[in-house]
Design a protein around this motif. Structure first.
Motif, PDB file in Angstrom:
ATOM      1  N   UNK A   1       8.150  10.786  -0.045  1.00  0.00           N
ATOM      2  CA  UNK A   1       7.898   9.542  -0.786  1.00  0.00           C
ATOM      3  C   UNK A   1       6.729   8.745  -0.195  1.00  0.00           C
ATOM      4  N   UNK A   2       6.086   9.317   0.821  1.00  0.00           N
ATOM      5  CA  UNK A   2       4.868   8.802   1.469  1.00  0.00           C
ATOM      6  C   UNK A   2       5.101   7.595   2.364  1.00  0.00           C
ATOM      7  N   UNK A   3       6.092   6.757   2.061  1.00  0.00           N
ATOM      8  CA  UNK A   3       6.446   5.666   2.956  1.00  0.00           C
ATOM      9  C   UNK A   3       5.388   4.595   3.114  1.00  0.00           C
ATOM     10  N   UNK A   4       4.593   4.389   2.067  1.00  0.00           N
ATOM     11  CA  UNK A   4       3.526   3.380   2.129  1.00  0.00           C
ATOM     12  C   UNK A   4       4.128   1.980   1.974  1.00  0.00           C
ATOM     13  N   UNK A   5       3.611   1.016   2.758  1.00  0.00           N
ATOM     14  CA  UNK A   5       3.996  -0.385   2.584  1.00  0.00           C
ATOM     15  C   UNK A   5       3.174  -0.953   1.429  1.00  0.00           C
ATOM     16  N   UNK A   6       3.837  -1.146   0.284  1.00  0.00           N
ATOM     17  CA  UNK A   6       3.117  -1.492  -0.949  1.00  0.00           C
ATOM     18  C   UNK A   6       2.404  -2.827  -0.859  1.00  0.00           C
TER      19      UNK A   6
ATOM     20  N   UNK B   1      -4.183  -2.444   6.829  1.00  0.00           N
ATOM     21  CA  UNK B   1      -2.963  -2.886   7.518  1.00  0.00           C
ATOM     22  C   UNK B   1      -1.978  -1.734   7.667  1.00  0.00           C
ATOM     23  N   UNK B   2      -1.861  -0.885   6.649  1.00  0.00           N
ATOM     24  CA  UNK B   2      -1.011   0.298   6.764  1.00  0.00           C
ATOM     25  C   UNK B   2      -1.483   1.202   7.900  1.00  0.00           C
ATOM     26  N   UNK B   3      -2.798   1.295   8.077  1.00  0.00           N
ATOM     27  CA  UNK B   3      -3.349   2.175   9.105  1.00  0.00           C
ATOM     28  C   UNK B   3      -3.219   1.612  10.510  1.00  0.00           C
ATOM     29  N   UNK B   4      -3.246   0.295  10.639  1.00  0.00           N
ATOM     30  CA  UNK B   4      -3.218  -0.310  11.969  1.00  0.00           C
ATOM     31  C   UNK B   4      -1.821  -0.744  12.392  1.00  0.00           C
ATOM     32  N   UNK B   5      -0.866  -0.714  11.470  1.00  0.00           N
ATOM     33  CA  UNK B   5       0.485  -1.157  11.810  1.00  0.00           C
ATOM     34  C   UNK B   5       1.185  -0.229  12.804  1.00  0.00           C
ATOM     35  N   UNK B   6       1.181   1.110  12.629  1.00  0.00           N
ATOM     36  CA  UNK B   6       1.917   1.947  13.586  1.00  0.00           C
ATOM     37  C   UNK B   6       1.288   1.863  14.970  1.00  0.00           C
ATOM     38  N   UNK B   7       2.091   1.670  16.015  1.00  0.00           N
ATOM     39  CA  UNK B   7       1.519   1.606  17.364  1.00  0.00           C
ATOM     40  C   UNK B   7       1.027   2.974  17.808  1.00  0.00           C
TER      41      UNK B   7
END
Length: 232
Positions: free
Chosen positions: A84-89, A95-101
């Motif tokens: 389901x890709x798990x994207x934060x809509x 922001x999606x790219x920089x959120x995971x530590x």
């Protein structure tokens, strides 16, 4: 890079996986092939620690993570691209790219500049909300987000499903690039022709058991038989 030893899993009283064992080496792409309901997604969830009703052993880079929660498995080097890709809509692409530590010492982590070079469409849409992206753009974002963390093993669940051929081609190129840098990939994939362009080996899963290990040449020679078996 990844060893799965005698993993079994249940949903309620139903056994979904039955003593599954396989391995993925550094710089190797291995596919899981099987009918719907064979247990492929459940196996990825077990490896990532998202399905707790399991027995057996999961080893990442020599480290036994069988009892570890998902975030510790991520720190050990696992990266998960779910179906389901798990994207934060509501968050932008950037922001999606920089959120995971990025775990300390993750030398293989992709900086944003490298991500945008590899995925120009994400660079062009860096300010767009994740929920406004097309299916192909969301799939590229999901894959790029995991590469940003420096994962040494990628778990990819049907990354090409429903995507345009040009997007499928780009995903193949990125997986081959990751492979060339020593990343191991465990790939759930029904598109056999795509699988043979990126994978080194294949495991056939049936009713929760590994019933056959196949080389690329075997899949090419038996493509029609395997497609019939898969109901495709």
């Amino acid at each position: 890079m990844l060893e799965i030893r005698d993993v079994s899993a249940h949903y309620g009283e139903a056994r979904v996986l039955d003593s599954v064992s396989l391995r993925v080496g550094a710089g190797e792409v291995v596919t899981l092939v099987g009918r719907n309901g064979a247990g492929k997604t459940t196996l990825l969830n077990c490896v990532m620690g998202l399905h707790r009703r399991m027995s057996g052993t999961v080893v990442v880079g020599g480290q036994d993570v069988s009892a570890a929660p998902p975030h510790r498995r991520a720190r050990a080097g696992l990266g998960f691209v779910p179906d389901d890709r798990g994207i934060y809509a509501g968050l932008t692409v950037e922001e999606n790219l920089t959120l995971p530590p990025v775990p300390a010492g993750a030398a293989a982590a992709w900086p944003l500049t490298r991500v945008y070079d590899a995925f120009p469409v994400l660079a062009a849409r860096r300010r767009a909300p994740g929920g406004k992206l097309s299916g192909g753009e969301q799939q590229m974002l999901a894959l790029a987000r995991v590469l940003r963390t420096g994962a040494r093993v990628l778990l990819c669940d049907e990354p090409t499903e429903g995507l345009a051929p040009i997007v499928v081609q780009r995903i193949g190129e990125i997986l081959r690039e990751a492979k060339s840098h020593g990343v191991g990939v465990l790939l759930v994939e029904q598109n056999l022709r795509f699988a043979t362009t990126v994978a080194d080996r294949h495991y056939l899963l049936d009713r929760g058991r590994v019933v056959e290990a196949l080389a690329n040449e075997d899949v090419r020679e038996r493509e029609h038989e395997l497609l019939e078996y898969l109901g495709l």
